[in-house]
Design a protein around this motif. Sequence first.
Motif, PDB file in Angstrom:
ATOM      1  N   UNK A 100       3.852   2.464 -28.766  1.00 51.91           N
ATOM      2  CA  UNK A 100       5.135   1.893 -29.155  1.00 51.91           C
ATOM      3  C   UNK A 100       6.276   2.370 -28.262  1.00 51.91           C
ATOM      4  N   UNK A 101       5.927   2.985 -27.150  1.00 51.10           N
ATOM      5  CA  UNK A 101       6.959   3.450 -26.228  1.00 51.10           C
ATOM      6  C   UNK A 101       7.309   2.425 -25.173  1.00 51.10           C
ATOM      7  N   UNK A 102       7.234   1.166 -25.540  1.00 49.20           N
ATOM      8  CA  UNK A 102       7.353   0.083 -24.560  1.00 49.20           C
ATOM      9  C   UNK A 102       8.701   0.055 -23.864  1.00 49.20           C
ATOM     10  N   UNK A 103       9.783   0.161 -24.628  1.00 47.79           N
ATOM     11  CA  UNK A 103      11.105   0.000 -24.026  1.00 47.79           C
ATOM     12  C   UNK A 103      11.397   1.098 -23.009  1.00 47.79           C
ATOM     13  N   UNK A 104      11.032   2.331 -23.335  1.00 51.36           N
ATOM     14  CA  UNK A 104      11.236   3.412 -22.384  1.00 51.36           C
ATOM     15  C   UNK A 104      10.395   3.242 -21.132  1.00 51.36           C
ATOM     16  N   UNK A 105       9.127   2.865 -21.299  1.00 52.73           N
ATOM     17  CA  UNK A 105       8.249   2.635 -20.153  1.00 52.73           C
ATOM     18  C   UNK A 105       8.743   1.463 -19.314  1.00 52.73           C
ATOM     19  N   UNK A 106       9.207   0.408 -19.975  1.00 51.59           N
ATOM     20  CA  UNK A 106       9.735  -0.763 -19.275  1.00 51.59           C
ATOM     21  C   UNK A 106      10.929  -0.383 -18.412  1.00 51.59           C
ATOM     22  N   UNK A 131       5.052  -5.010  -3.158  1.00 54.32           N
ATOM     23  CA  UNK A 131       3.828  -4.379  -3.666  1.00 54.32           C
ATOM     24  C   UNK A 131       4.066  -2.893  -3.955  1.00 54.32           C
ATOM     25  N   UNK A 132       4.733  -2.199  -3.030  1.00 56.08           N
ATOM     26  CA  UNK A 132       4.992  -0.774  -3.222  1.00 56.08           C
ATOM     27  C   UNK A 132       5.898  -0.529  -4.418  1.00 56.08           C
ATOM     28  N   UNK A 133       6.883  -1.385  -4.617  1.00 56.23           N
ATOM     29  CA  UNK A 133       7.798  -1.227  -5.750  1.00 56.23           C
ATOM     30  C   UNK A 133       7.075  -1.432  -7.069  1.00 56.23           C
ATOM     31  N   UNK A 134       6.155  -2.390  -7.118  1.00 51.46           N
ATOM     32  CA  UNK A 134       5.399  -2.619  -8.347  1.00 51.46           C
ATOM     33  C   UNK A 134       4.463  -1.444  -8.634  1.00 51.46           C
ATOM     34  N   UNK A 138       4.554   0.965 -11.954  1.00 47.10           N
ATOM     35  CA  UNK A 138       3.382   1.222 -12.790  1.00 47.10           C
ATOM     36  C   UNK A 138       3.093   2.717 -12.887  1.00 47.10           C
ATOM     37  N   UNK A 139       3.245   3.428 -11.783  1.00 48.42           N
ATOM     38  CA  UNK A 139       2.984   4.869 -11.784  1.00 48.42           C
ATOM     39  C   UNK A 139       3.999   5.611 -12.648  1.00 48.42           C
ATOM     40  N   UNK A 140       5.278   5.216 -12.559  1.00 47.39           N
ATOM     41  CA  UNK A 140       6.316   5.882 -13.352  1.00 47.39           C
ATOM     42  C   UNK A 140       6.053   5.709 -14.844  1.00 47.39           C
ATOM     43  N   UNK A 141       5.716   4.489 -15.256  1.00 44.04           N
ATOM     44  CA  UNK A 141       5.458   4.246 -16.677  1.00 44.04           C
ATOM     45  C   UNK A 141       4.186   4.954 -17.136  1.00 44.04           C
ATOM     46  N   UNK A 142       3.147   4.936 -16.294  1.00 34.48           N
ATOM     47  CA  UNK A 142       1.895   5.593 -16.674  1.00 34.48           C
ATOM     48  C   UNK A 142       2.086   7.093 -16.827  1.00 34.48           C
ATOM     49  N   UNK A 262      -2.634   5.122 -20.089  1.00 32.70           N
ATOM     50  CA  UNK A 262      -2.100   4.971 -18.740  1.00 32.70           C
ATOM     51  C   UNK A 262      -2.111   3.503 -18.307  1.00 32.70           C
ATOM     52  N   UNK A 263      -3.206   2.794 -18.586  1.00 34.48           N
ATOM     53  CA  UNK A 263      -3.292   1.388 -18.193  1.00 34.48           C
ATOM     54  C   UNK A 263      -2.304   0.526 -18.967  1.00 34.48           C
ATOM     55  N   UNK A 264      -2.174   0.806 -20.254  1.00 35.12           N
ATOM     56  CA  UNK A 264      -1.227   0.047 -21.083  1.00 35.12           C
ATOM     57  C   UNK A 264       0.205   0.249 -20.587  1.00 35.12           C
ATOM     58  N   UNK A 265       0.566   1.515 -20.351  1.00 34.20           N
ATOM     59  CA  UNK A 265       1.918   1.807 -19.868  1.00 34.20           C
ATOM     60  C   UNK A 265       2.145   1.237 -18.473  1.00 34.20           C
ATOM     61  N   UNK A 266       1.114   1.252 -17.633  1.00 30.43           N
ATOM     62  CA  UNK A 266       1.258   0.701 -16.282  1.00 30.43           C
ATOM     63  C   UNK A 266       1.591  -0.790 -16.335  1.00 30.43           C
TER      64      UNK A 266
END
Length: 364
Positions: A100-106, A131-134, A138-142, A262-266
């Motif tokens: 449920x941490x979607x907004x922070x990860x987003x 590509x690098x930015x995406x 993903x890494x930051x959220x994971x 990690x995959x979900x947050x990514x």
Amino acid sequence: MMVEPAQSSGAGSLGLVTSAAGRAAVRIGLTAVAPVVLALVLSGAVLSQMGTDPLEYYGYVVQRAFMTPSGFQATVTRMAPLLLLGAGLILAFRAGLWNLGLDGQFMLGATAAAALAPPLAQVWPIPLVLAASMVAAMAAAALWSLLPALLKAYHGVNEIITTLMMSFLGLSVSNALVKLAFLDPTTTVPQTRTLAVADRLPPLSGTTVSSGVLIGLVAIVAVHLVMTRTSFGLRLRVVGANPRAAIHVGLRVPLLTVMVFAASAALVGLAGAVEILGVHGNVRADWNPAFGLAVIPLVFLARLNGLATIVYVLFFSALQIGAESAARRLGVPHYFSLVLVANLLIVLALVEHLSQRWRLDTRS
């Protein structure tokens, strides 16, 4: 004498198939369609109390979202981050985990992409920049999901509490980064540097629709196929259904828990990157579209089915885009679409409760 029993058996089988199909249709109608209709009716009652004609309001929503080229293209563009959020939720929920941490990860994903893309665009080819930015998003959220994942995997700490807390903290960290570390000194409004329109995700041919919607569609279909057609998806479903049984059959539940988080947050972080790289080009201070929690009822309405989620995301995107136009014309608050989402959650909970009771009554 031999023909009649065969005909009777065939008729009986046809009757069973028909009755089974009928029950399935009724179940789908009650659990997937009825909550939407009831939520629209309840929200219409609220509109009536506000002095607004519900039919006129919904008419403007449909007209803006589907009947005008610009509105329909905006509706499809809005789907991009919502599809990625839905993919991340389906992955976690099917594994029995509540991310449920979607907004922070987003927001952390969006901030990472917004901070990285403009300077890289000065020295790197644009496809490589995107590509690098995406990947960075993903890494930051994971990484932000790592603490709740480890606490859940190795200490059994309730992930609902930890992910919600990390979400609030992630929003604050993102806001601080925008105002301090990644602040664009050339503007008076606190925001990151802006990625030029020409350097953003290209629109689909002949339209203004961001190609990010293709990324969202590929992601949610891929998650659906992985969870329903692969052995890895089966292992995750076993973990979600019964973690103790999963341990007994030799599954490494703690490792799978961390991997799923990690995959979900990514995927959620990728949603933030797609919104920035495809639409906004920067992140402003205190900006938070709050897409995360709004997608949860859509995923549950779809019964964690990725393909059905696409339909509900289209519905919600149309509602959001159309509501903005209807709000201006009729004087309704622009956040009224959130009222409909709230009503949808309430109705969904009631329908689920009644559905559970109906199953118990039919078994007894």
